[in-house]
Design an enzyme around this catalytic site. Sequence first.
Site, short mmCIF file in Angstrom:
data_model
loop_
_atom_site.label_atom_id
_atom_site.label_comp_id
_atom_site.label_asym_id
_atom_site.label_seq_id
_atom_site.Cartn_x
_atom_site.Cartn_y
_atom_site.Cartn_z
N ASP A 155 -7.67 7.24 -1.96
CA ASP A 155 -7.34 8.40 -2.79
C ASP A 155 -6.92 7.89 -4.17
OD1 ASP A 155 -6.39 10.74 -3.88
OD2 ASP A 155 -4.89 11.16 -2.36
N VAL A 160 -8.84 15.55 4.42
CA VAL A 160 -9.79 15.44 5.52
C VAL A 160 -9.12 14.89 6.77
CG1 VAL A 160 -11.90 15.31 4.15
CG2 VAL A 160 -10.60 13.23 4.58
N LYS A 195 -3.09 3.66 10.72
CA LYS A 195 -3.86 3.89 11.93
C LYS A 195 -5.26 4.43 11.62
CE LYS A 195 0.31 5.70 14.17
NZ LYS A 195 0.89 6.94 14.72
N ARG A 223 -6.60 13.64 14.76
CA ARG A 223 -7.06 12.26 14.57
C ARG A 223 -8.30 11.94 15.42
NH1 ARG A 223 -4.36 8.24 12.09
NH2 ARG A 223 -2.19 8.82 12.40
P1 5GP Z 1 -4.05 6.02 -1.70
O1 5GP Z 1 -3.02 4.93 -1.69
O2 5GP Z 1 -5.42 5.53 -2.09
O3 5GP Z 1 -3.59 7.20 -2.52
O4 5GP Z 1 -4.13 6.60 -0.24
C1 5GP Z 1 -4.79 5.98 0.79
C2 5GP Z 1 -4.23 6.40 2.12
O5 5GP Z 1 -3.77 7.76 2.09
C3 5GP Z 1 -5.28 6.35 3.19
O6 5GP Z 1 -5.28 5.13 3.85
C4 5GP Z 1 -4.86 7.48 4.11
O7 5GP Z 1 -3.91 7.00 5.04
C5 5GP Z 1 -4.16 8.47 3.23
N1 5GP Z 1 -5.03 9.58 2.79
C6 5GP Z 1 -5.42 9.88 1.53
N2 5GP Z 1 -6.17 10.99 1.50
C7 5GP Z 1 -6.27 11.42 2.78
C8 5GP Z 1 -6.93 12.54 3.41
O8 5GP Z 1 -7.60 13.38 2.81
N3 5GP Z 1 -6.78 12.64 4.75
C9 5GP Z 1 -6.05 11.75 5.48
N4 5GP Z 1 -5.96 11.96 6.78
N5 5GP Z 1 -5.43 10.68 4.93
C10 5GP Z 1 -5.53 10.52 3.59
#
Ligand code: 5GP
Length: 176
Positions: A101, A151, A41, A163
């Site tokens: 991330d 964040v 979302k 959100r």
């Molecule tokens: P990754 O697979 O790159 O580790 O994570 C990506 C997903 O993790 C993003 O689409 C998001 O949903 C969530 N995410 C990663 N870091 C954050 C953060 O600091 N805040 C929020 N709200 N979501 C995060």
Amino acid sequence: MSQPPELFSEADILARVDELAAEISEDYGDKGGIVLVGVLKGAFIFLADLSRRLTIPRRIEFIAVSSYGDKSVSTGAVRLVMDVRGSIEDRHVVIVEDIVDTGHTLSYLIGVLESHRPASIRTCALLCKADAVEVDVEIDYVGFNIGDEWVVGYGLDYAERDRTLPYIGTVEPDDR
Ligand code: 5GP
């Protein structure tokens, strides 16, 4: 109720979204349009603002995945919750993510979308935790690089809270 401290104001965000939209419009100006695939979302507000600032023909699709649940630490295992519904075959696709991330989600999404045989795929993320990327995945358009903090706001949540905050702020998750 106290509000999360601000990292990027609404004005900072919209100024950067203007720049990203101009860059994407310029890059695809001669390609007859793009399909923006928003990742639910978290990217819904970013997608709404970015798409309305483009000066090229665009279509909108959504895709949904889950990896974090209500936690703030990536499990690394990504699950497809909803695929795109319209055809993206032979179209130029730009994936619109809220934040990258570890990079596992984006890398997984590229795989899913490649199976639909688009003409090309590029990636756009409003935020990137530059030090955290574990997977070798290219992010073509980045709004802001940030440190390792959680964040919220402008579409991003923590366990569904904050959100719809108009700015991007930081919170201290309970599980860190
Ligand atoms: P990754 O697979 O790159 O580790 O994570 C990506 C997903 O993790 C993003 O689409 C998001 O949903 C969530 N995410 C990663 N870091 C954050 C953060 O600091 N805040 C929020 N709200 N979501 C995060």
